[in-house]
Design an enzyme around this catalytic site. Structure first.
Site, PDB file in Angstrom:
ATOM      1  N   TYR A   1       0.865  -1.183   0.000  1.00 31.28           N
ATOM      2  CA  TYR A   1       0.000   0.000   0.000  1.00 31.28           C
ATOM      3  C   TYR A   1       0.893   1.221   0.000  1.00 31.28           C
ATOM      4  O   TYR A   1       1.821   1.308   0.807  1.00 31.28           O
ATOM      5  CB  TYR A   1      -0.906  -0.009   1.235  1.00 31.28           C
ATOM      6  CG  TYR A   1      -1.764   1.229   1.399  1.00 31.28           C
ATOM      7  CD1 TYR A   1      -1.514   2.154   2.419  1.00 31.28           C
ATOM      8  CD2 TYR A   1      -2.828   1.492   0.535  1.00 31.28           C
ATOM      9  CE1 TYR A   1      -2.301   3.278   2.574  1.00 31.28           C
ATOM     10  CE2 TYR A   1      -3.613   2.629   0.691  1.00 31.28           C
ATOM     11  CZ  TYR A   1      -3.350   3.513   1.711  1.00 31.28           C
ATOM     12  OH  TYR A   1      -4.133   4.629   1.861  1.00 31.28           O
TER      13      TYR A   1
ATOM     14  N   ASP B   1       9.397   2.710  -1.057  1.00 33.94           N
ATOM     15  CA  ASP B   1       8.405   3.355  -0.201  1.00 33.94           C
ATOM     16  C   ASP B   1       8.755   2.995   1.247  1.00 33.94           C
ATOM     17  O   ASP B   1       8.400   1.921   1.736  1.00 33.94           O
ATOM     18  CB  ASP B   1       6.995   2.875  -0.563  1.00 33.94           C
ATOM     19  CG  ASP B   1       5.969   3.497   0.355  1.00 33.94           C
ATOM     20  OD1 ASP B   1       4.754   3.340   0.083  1.00 33.94           O
ATOM     21  OD2 ASP B   1       6.347   4.128   1.364  1.00 33.94           O
TER      22      ASP B   1
ATOM     23  N   LYS C   1       5.407   9.081   8.623  1.00 31.11           N
ATOM     24  CA  LYS C   1       5.281   8.442   9.947  1.00 31.11           C
ATOM     25  C   LYS C   1       6.352   8.905  10.931  1.00 31.11           C
ATOM     26  O   LYS C   1       6.269  10.010  11.465  1.00 31.11           O
ATOM     27  CB  LYS C   1       5.236   6.918   9.783  1.00 31.11           C
ATOM     28  CG  LYS C   1       3.980   6.449   8.992  1.00 31.11           C
ATOM     29  CD  LYS C   1       3.820   4.962   8.967  1.00 31.11           C
ATOM     30  CE  LYS C   1       2.767   4.501   7.975  1.00 31.11           C
ATOM     31  NZ  LYS C   1       1.404   4.534   8.478  1.00 31.11           N
TER      32      LYS C   1
HETATM   33  P1  KE4 Z   1      -0.454   8.183   4.534  1.00 30.76           P
HETATM   34  O1  KE4 Z   1      -0.980   8.906   3.332  1.00 30.76           O
HETATM   35  O2  KE4 Z   1      -1.524   7.367   5.236  1.00 30.76           O
HETATM   36  O3  KE4 Z   1       0.327   9.091   5.490  1.00 30.76           O
HETATM   37  O4  KE4 Z   1       0.664   7.135   4.027  1.00 30.76           O
HETATM   38  C1  KE4 Z   1       0.293   6.185   3.048  1.00 30.76           C
HETATM   39  C2  KE4 Z   1       1.267   5.035   3.114  1.00 30.76           C
HETATM   40  C3  KE4 Z   1       2.251   4.933   2.147  1.00 30.76           C
HETATM   41  N1  KE4 Z   1       3.159   3.930   2.168  1.00 30.76           N
HETATM   42  C4  KE4 Z   1       3.137   2.994   3.156  1.00 30.76           C
HETATM   43  C5  KE4 Z   1       4.163   1.911   3.146  1.00 30.76           C
HETATM   44  C6  KE4 Z   1       2.159   3.059   4.175  1.00 30.76           C
HETATM   45  O5  KE4 Z   1       2.157   2.120   5.151  1.00 30.76           O
HETATM   46  C7  KE4 Z   1       1.206   4.088   4.157  1.00 30.76           C
HETATM   47  C8  KE4 Z   1       0.116   4.198   5.193  1.00 30.76           C
HETATM   48  N2  KE4 Z   1       0.031   3.127   6.134  1.00 30.76           N
HETATM   49  C9  KE4 Z   1      -1.269   2.827   6.653  1.00 30.76           C
HETATM   50  C10 KE4 Z   1      -1.111   1.703   7.677  1.00 30.76           C
HETATM   51  N3  KE4 Z   1      -1.026   0.430   7.072  1.00 30.76           N
HETATM   52  C11 KE4 Z   1      -1.952   4.022   7.208  1.00 30.76           C
HETATM   53  C12 KE4 Z   1      -3.118   3.744   8.112  1.00 30.76           C
HETATM   54  C13 KE4 Z   1      -4.375   4.303   7.569  1.00 30.76           C
HETATM   55  O6  KE4 Z   1      -4.613   4.177   6.339  1.00 30.76           O
HETATM   56  O7  KE4 Z   1      -5.130   4.867   8.385  1.00 30.76           O
END
Ligand code: KE4
Length: 439
Positions: A156, A251, A279
């Site tokens: 993701y 990523d 994060k």
């Molecule tokens: P954000 O746009 O949510 O800050 O980041 C997206 C993203 C991009 N790349 C990786 C590897 C990520 O894990 C994420 C976001 N992680 C999820 C948790 N699995 C966010 C939690 C959520 O969607 O509320």
């Protein structure tokens, strides 16, 4: 340790009408949440509303204290409300919440990140991991003049259209949108392959290598649960991409400053062309960043033709928080202790699984791990989907009943922080002992 043993606090202001927050929220917001995973849709039940966090704990509006292994899905590597971060962010707030102009902490945080991440020579701050990967892909397409993007099923990279895609049936299939609203024409520009499957990558590069702008990968996958890269997988991606003139995007939104001071790229000694972060570098504030080779970052406005912007990018409060967190981490030595805490929890869960004859697999690296109900650690999304998800659902609710907040999905990673001391790990294992016995 049952939740009653945790709730040694008075009900808090949110307690009044505690049951009302859910319906009030759902009346106004889809699922009553600001991000779908928080709705507990993956495991069923009603999410609790949080009043505050402290160390390894969350305190809900009823004053119930929960031992937290979600940790905001990754940013809180020091625990909730760590003193140096709270002090720095509070002082920054008092100086003003946003300036619309560069500020020194932006430079200080950029210097800290560049000095830690081997492949990041220059970077741009944004407000989320989604923005970071979206922007990195734009740079890759501009730099190569190509359109096709390769990702891996179960990885993701945020919710922008080009990456909200996963493998259709069979490998090397044109992406099948994970979301309504993604035009087929756009999905056709993304190919999603099985993680850890080098053969399918080789085949795609042989057939379409000249069309590929970039391969984007979570160097340790964390969004199908924690799935480790098979030996040689990442190295093969780099080799195949370089041979075809495509760019490699790591990523590291989750792995950056989570698996080590230099992220997964430092851990595996690899040098992607572009890296995405978020994060931990924001300490819980909305911060993302993309960066990498200087010649690629020179393409980004105002220096080059790739436009990307953001009103609150480099926000002074967020920069102060991220800088305070990375300063408190200090450097590589921090991760030895963090990995030891994770290892204690993971090994404890393996022992308990064996004791209660419940098949468990617990892949882990640095401060991230996942408890799969399976005989072996999954190597791909298909294998992760084949784990016992019903058992996971019962585990989740059992642990919550014991006062432990485990990630509400079998495909989410659990996070350990520097605040998870021996007592916290022992509490989690005591809870797991009771719950696994009942599974
Ligand atoms: P954000 O746009 O949510 O800050 O980041 C997206 C993203 C991009 N790349 C990786 C590897 C990520 O894990 C994420 C976001 N992680 C999820 C948790 N699995 C966010 C939690 C959520 O969607 O509320």
């Amino acid at each position: 340790m049952s939740s009653s043993q945790h709730s040694n606090l008075q009900p808090t202001e949110g307690a009044a009408g505690a049951d009302a927050w859910g319906p009030r929220g759902r009346a106004l917001m889809p699922g009553g949440v600001s991000s779908p995973v928080r709705s507990f849709k993956g495991v069923g039940g009603e999410p609790f509303f949080v009043e505050r966090g402290e160390g390894p704990y969350l305190v809900d509006v009823r004053g119930r204290r929960l031992l937290d292994f979600v940790m905001s899905y990754g940013p809180l590597i020091l625990g909730h409300a760590p003193a140096p971060v709270v002090a720095a962010a509070s002082a920054a707030v008092a100086r003003g919440l946003s300036f619309g102009a560069p500020n020194p902490d932006e430079v200080r945080l950029a210097e800290r990140i560049v000095s830690a991440m081997p492949a990041v020579e220059r970077l741009r701050f944004v407000n989320s991991g989604t923005e970071a990967t979206m922007s990195a892909l734009r740079v890759a397409r501009a730099a190569t003049g190509r359109r096709l993007v390769v990702k891996f099923s179960g990885c993701y990279h945020g919710h922008h259209d080009s990456l909200l895609i996963r493998a259709g049936s069979g490998a090397a299939t044109l992406g099948v949108p994970d979301s309504a609203g993604v035009p087929a024409e756009l999905a056709a520009l993304t190919v999603s392959l099985p993680y850890n499957d080098v053969e399918t990558v080789e085949r795609l590069f042989a057939e379409r290598g000249s069309e590929i702008a970039a391969v984007i990968v979570e160097p340790v996958a964390g969004n199908m649960g924690t799935v480790l890269p098979a030996p040689g997988f990442l190295e093969s991606l780099v080799r195949l991409a370089r041979a075809a003139g495509a760019l490699v995007v790591f990523d590291e939104v989750m792995t950056g400053f989570r698996v080590g001071w230099g992220g997964a790229q430092g851990w595996r000694g690899l040098t992607p062309d572009l890296t995405c972060l978020a994060k931990v570098i924001g300490a819980g504030m909305p911060v993302g960043a993309y960066g990498g080779r200087s010649d690629l970052m020179e393409l980004v406005a105002p220096e080059g033709p790739v436009y990307q912007a953001g009103t609150l990018s480099g926000n002074p409060v967020a920069m102060a928080a991220g800088l305070a967190q990375l300063t408190a981490i200090g450097g590589p030595d921090f991760y030895e202790d963090l990995a030891a805490r994770t290892e204690a929890l993971a090994q404890g869960l393996e022992v308990l699984g064996a004791r209660h004859r419940v098949p468990v697999a617990v892949p882990r690296v640095g401060g991230m791990m996942t408890l799969f109900f399976a005989d072996q650690a999954p190597q791909s999304m298909a294998e992760a989907e084949a784990t016992d998800r019903e058992r996971f659902r019962r585990f989740f609710h059992g642990m919550l009943g014991e006062g432990v907040f485990w990630p509400p999905s079998p495909f989410e990673t659990a996070f350990v922080s520097a605040a998870h001391d021996e007592r916290a790990i022992a509490s989690a294992l005591a809870a797991a002992d009771k719950v696994l016995a009942s599974l």
